[in-house]
Enzyme design. Structure first.
Site, PDB file in Angstrom:
ATOM      1  N   HIS A  22       0.840  -1.193   0.000  1.00 51.02           N
ATOM      2  CA  HIS A  22       0.000   0.000   0.000  1.00 51.02           C
ATOM      3  C   HIS A  22       0.877   1.247   0.000  1.00 51.02           C
ATOM      4  O   HIS A  22       1.797   1.369   0.803  1.00 51.02           O
ATOM      5  CB  HIS A  22      -0.924  -0.004   1.230  1.00 51.02           C
ATOM      6  CG  HIS A  22      -1.699   1.246   1.389  1.00 51.02           C
ATOM      7  ND1 HIS A  22      -1.736   1.939   2.561  1.00 51.02           N
ATOM      8  CD2 HIS A  22      -2.465   1.939   0.509  1.00 51.02           C
ATOM      9  CE1 HIS A  22      -2.495   3.009   2.405  1.00 51.02           C
ATOM     10  NE2 HIS A  22      -2.946   3.028   1.176  1.00 51.02           N
ATOM     11  N   ASP A  30       6.014   5.487 -21.801  1.00 47.37           N
ATOM     12  CA  ASP A  30       6.071   5.304 -23.244  1.00 47.37           C
ATOM     13  C   ASP A  30       7.452   4.843 -23.700  1.00 47.37           C
ATOM     14  O   ASP A  30       8.382   4.710 -22.899  1.00 47.37           O
ATOM     15  CB  ASP A  30       5.617   6.577 -23.968  1.00 47.37           C
ATOM     16  CG  ASP A  30       6.507   7.789 -23.728  1.00 47.37           C
ATOM     17  OD1 ASP A  30       7.719   7.641 -23.455  1.00 47.37           O
ATOM     18  OD2 ASP A  30       5.983   8.918 -23.830  1.00 47.37           O
ATOM     19  N   ASP A  64      -4.884   4.095  -4.499  1.00 52.00           N
ATOM     20  CA  ASP A  64      -4.876   4.526  -3.100  1.00 52.00           C
ATOM     21  C   ASP A  64      -6.012   5.507  -2.830  1.00 52.00           C
ATOM     22  O   ASP A  64      -6.110   6.551  -3.465  1.00 52.00           O
ATOM     23  CB  ASP A  64      -3.531   5.173  -2.771  1.00 52.00           C
ATOM     24  CG  ASP A  64      -3.276   5.299  -1.291  1.00 52.00           C
ATOM     25  OD1 ASP A  64      -4.246   5.346  -0.505  1.00 52.00           O
ATOM     26  OD2 ASP A  64      -2.096   5.350  -0.903  1.00 52.00           O
ATOM     27  N   MET A  74       2.535  13.079 -17.064  1.00 47.24           N
ATOM     28  CA  MET A  74       3.570  14.074 -17.356  1.00 47.24           C
ATOM     29  C   MET A  74       2.953  15.223 -18.145  1.00 47.24           C
ATOM     30  O   MET A  74       2.262  14.992 -19.142  1.00 47.24           O
ATOM     31  CB  MET A  74       4.711  13.455 -18.170  1.00 47.24           C
ATOM     32  CG  MET A  74       5.853  14.418 -18.449  1.00 47.24           C
ATOM     33  SD  MET A  74       7.097  13.739 -19.587  1.00 47.24           S
ATOM     34  CE  MET A  74       7.855  12.483 -18.580  1.00 47.24           C
ATOM     35  N   TYR A 109      10.227  12.518 -13.872  1.00 43.24           N
ATOM     36  CA  TYR A 109      11.404  11.636 -13.887  1.00 43.24           C
ATOM     37  C   TYR A 109      11.863  11.319 -12.464  1.00 43.24           C
ATOM     38  O   TYR A 109      12.151  10.174 -12.130  1.00 43.24           O
ATOM     39  CB  TYR A 109      12.569  12.272 -14.641  1.00 43.24           C
ATOM     40  CG  TYR A 109      12.432  12.342 -16.146  1.00 43.24           C
ATOM     41  CD1 TYR A 109      11.464  11.630 -16.844  1.00 43.24           C
ATOM     42  CD2 TYR A 109      13.296  13.135 -16.883  1.00 43.24           C
ATOM     43  CE1 TYR A 109      11.364  11.701 -18.222  1.00 43.24           C
ATOM     44  CE2 TYR A 109      13.211  13.211 -18.269  1.00 43.24           C
ATOM     45  CZ  TYR A 109      12.249  12.489 -18.929  1.00 43.24           C
ATOM     46  OH  TYR A 109      12.154  12.559 -20.298  1.00 43.24           O
ATOM     47  N   TYR A 127       4.190  11.862 -24.396  1.00 47.34           N
ATOM     48  CA  TYR A 127       3.636  12.101 -23.054  1.00 47.34           C
ATOM     49  C   TYR A 127       2.735  10.961 -22.562  1.00 47.34           C
ATOM     50  O   TYR A 127       1.896  11.164 -21.697  1.00 47.34           O
ATOM     51  CB  TYR A 127       2.902  13.449 -22.982  1.00 47.34           C
ATOM     52  CG  TYR A 127       3.835  14.604 -23.246  1.00 47.34           C
ATOM     53  CD1 TYR A 127       4.683  15.067 -22.241  1.00 47.34           C
ATOM     54  CD2 TYR A 127       3.906  15.194 -24.503  1.00 47.34           C
ATOM     55  CE1 TYR A 127       5.561  16.107 -22.481  1.00 47.34           C
ATOM     56  CE2 TYR A 127       4.788  16.234 -24.751  1.00 47.34           C
ATOM     57  CZ  TYR A 127       5.619  16.684 -23.743  1.00 47.34           C
ATOM     58  OH  TYR A 127       6.505  17.713 -23.976  1.00 47.34           O
ATOM     59  N   ASN A 129       2.775   8.739 -20.296  1.00 47.32           N
ATOM     60  CA  ASN A 129       3.415   8.325 -19.047  1.00 47.32           C
ATOM     61  C   ASN A 129       2.466   8.559 -17.879  1.00 47.32           C
ATOM     62  O   ASN A 129       1.841   9.607 -17.785  1.00 47.32           O
ATOM     63  CB  ASN A 129       4.697   9.140 -18.810  1.00 47.32           C
ATOM     64  CG  ASN A 129       5.652   9.058 -19.977  1.00 47.32           C
ATOM     65  OD1 ASN A 129       6.142   7.994 -20.317  1.00 47.32           O
ATOM     66  ND2 ASN A 129       5.906  10.190 -20.620  1.00 47.32           N
TER      67      ASN A 129
END
Length: 139
Positions: A22, A30, A64, A74, A109, A127, A129
């Protein structure tokens, strides 16, 4: 072979998802993302889109519920308000289950480096991600 498990979930990926606790995070990225450079654990899903991989992961991974924002994408460099097609699809997959925010490229990142694992897809759209925070499995 398992019943009701998305076939995109490889044995290595299933093991990783099960090993996560958890609050642990997983990045689904990508083909352009520097996965090998940034991953503690790298799982490759070449030829699979980020949206297909994310949908498969979310079929077994709860998000969560104890944080305001368990999903991060991103943001576009220099155009934070833009929503690229891959991000629009990722938001649609998450839907009403969770809030989604964006992170600036280098902040993304940095956060990905802290993730339990990175799943590198064959996504060619820019993008594509996302970072997902694992929630509690309720039985």
């Amino acid at each position: 072979m398992l019943i009701n498990i998305d076939p995109l979930l490889s044995p290595d990926l299933l093991h990783t998802l099960r090993a996560m606790g958890h609050g642990d995070e997983i990045a689904v990225v990508d083909a352009n993302f520097p996965g090998t450079t940034n991953a503690q654990r790298l799982i490759r899903l070449d030829g699979i889109s980020v949206t297909e991989a994310t949908k498969a992961i979310l079929s077994v991974l709860p998000l969560d519920e104890f944080v305001d924002v368990p999903v991060h994408t991103m943001e576009v460099v220099g155009k934070a308000e833009d929503v690229p097609p891959a991000v629009a699809e990722l938001r649609a997959i998450v839907g009403d289950r969770a809030q989604c925010s964006t992170l600036e490229r280098f902040a993304f990142y940095a956060r990905a480096r802290e993730c339990f694992a990175i799943v590198q897809t064959g996504e060619t759209r820019l993008y594509g991600n996302v970072i997902l925070k694992k929630g509690v499995v309720r039985l």
